[in-house]
Design a protein around this motif. Structure first.
Motif, short mmCIF file in Angstrom:
data_model
loop_
_atom_site.label_atom_id
_atom_site.label_comp_id
_atom_site.label_asym_id
_atom_site.label_seq_id
_atom_site.Cartn_x
_atom_site.Cartn_y
_atom_site.Cartn_z
N LEU A 34 0.84 -1.20 0.00
CA LEU A 34 0.00 0.00 0.00
C LEU A 34 0.88 1.25 0.00
CD1 LEU A 34 -2.87 -0.86 2.52
CD2 LEU A 34 -2.98 -0.76 0.04
N GLU A 35 0.37 2.31 -0.61
CA GLU A 35 1.12 3.55 -0.71
C GLU A 35 1.12 4.30 0.62
OE1 GLU A 35 -1.03 5.56 -3.76
OE2 GLU A 35 -0.75 3.91 -5.16
N LYS A 36 2.23 4.93 0.95
CA LYS A 36 2.29 5.72 2.17
C LYS A 36 1.65 7.09 2.00
CE LYS A 36 6.26 3.80 4.56
NZ LYS A 36 7.54 4.13 5.21
N CYS A 37 1.58 7.58 0.77
CA CYS A 37 1.01 8.91 0.51
C CYS A 37 -0.49 8.90 0.79
CB CYS A 37 1.27 9.33 -0.93
SG CYS A 37 0.66 10.97 -1.31
N ILE A 38 -0.93 9.88 1.57
CA ILE A 38 -2.34 9.98 1.93
C ILE A 38 -3.04 11.12 1.21
CG2 ILE A 38 -2.08 8.85 4.16
CD1 ILE A 38 -2.01 11.66 5.43
N GLY A 39 -2.38 11.74 0.24
CA GLY A 39 -3.01 12.78 -0.56
C GLY A 39 -3.33 14.04 0.21
N GLN A 130 0.33 -5.45 -5.50
CA GLN A 130 -0.05 -4.23 -6.22
C GLN A 130 -1.39 -3.71 -5.70
OE1 GLN A 130 1.65 -2.59 -8.73
NE2 GLN A 130 0.05 -1.06 -8.68
N PRO A 131 -1.46 -2.44 -5.23
CA PRO A 131 -2.75 -1.89 -4.82
C PRO A 131 -3.67 -1.73 -6.02
CG PRO A 131 -0.91 -0.52 -4.04
CD PRO A 131 -0.36 -1.53 -4.98
N PRO A 132 -4.95 -1.69 -5.86
CA PRO A 132 -5.71 -1.68 -4.61
C PRO A 132 -5.90 -3.08 -4.03
CG PRO A 132 -7.18 -1.42 -6.47
CD PRO A 132 -5.79 -1.47 -7.03
N HIS A 133 -5.79 -3.16 -2.71
CA HIS A 133 -6.08 -4.38 -1.97
C HIS A 133 -6.36 -4.03 -0.52
CE1 HIS A 133 -2.18 -4.54 0.11
NE2 HIS A 133 -1.63 -4.21 -1.03
N PRO A 134 -6.99 -4.92 0.24
CA PRO A 134 -7.30 -4.62 1.65
C PRO A 134 -6.02 -4.49 2.48
CG PRO A 134 -8.50 -6.56 0.89
CD PRO A 134 -7.55 -6.19 -0.18
#
Length: 176
Positions: A34-39, A130-134
């Protein structure tokens, strides 16, 4: 004038940059991919050259790109404007944005110097998905950011955050 001339054979033996050299940016990932960036767009606000463009999006249970409520739907860095100051790195609350030692950024067209999210994301390592995933490393986003990564997958066995001083405060939510 009296120093020895140093000539390097650049294309064939490139120099090794210093360990803290400010090069190309990297958007990091959590150990499950999962990406660390939260936008949050704080990096874009901190950029004095206005080189960063971020557009946040909302995560859903079906489409999860980061552990929190939001993720960066669009993330771009314009390297024709970037001055490599590192203020965006300091502004990032999740430590998702870092700078690498890559210094070869010359391109044939100015359009190629606008790096997109796909170009900036760190590559998937072994064990990443690879996201998206839970979420795989805990039940909530706090498990990702407050120290449960030392004991992946369990929020009950999460260690206290290093800045937390009192176990009673943790149990009561800060009111002792």
């Amino acid at each position: 004038m009296f120093r020895k001339v140093i000539t390097t054979d650049y294309p064939f033996s490139p120099p090794t940059p210093a360990p803290r050299y400010h090069g190309r940016h990297i958007l990091n990932r959590h150990p499950d991919g999962l990406e660390k960036c939260i936008g949050c767009e704080l990096c874009a606000w901190a950029c004095p050259a206005d080189a960063i463009y971020v557009e946040g999006g909302d995560n859903t249970d079906e489409q999860r790109f980061s552990p929190g409520e939001r993720y960066a739907k669009i993330y771009q860095i314009n390297y024709t404007r970037c001055i490599f100051c590192g203020l965006c790195i300091e502004a990032c609350p999740t430590r998702s944005l870092t700078m690498s030692n890559e210094f070869e950024l010359a391109r044939d067209s100015r359009q190629d110097l606008i790096f997109t999210k796909e170009q900036l994301l760190a590559p998937l390592l072994e064990g990443m998905e690879q996201p998206p995933h839970p979420m795989r490393l805990g039940e909530t986003d706090k498990d990702y950011y407050l120290g449960a990564l030392t004991n992946p997958g369990t929020s009950a066995g999460a260690e206290r955050a290093p800045w937390s001083t009192n176990a009673a405060e943790d149990a009561t939510g800060g009111a002792a």
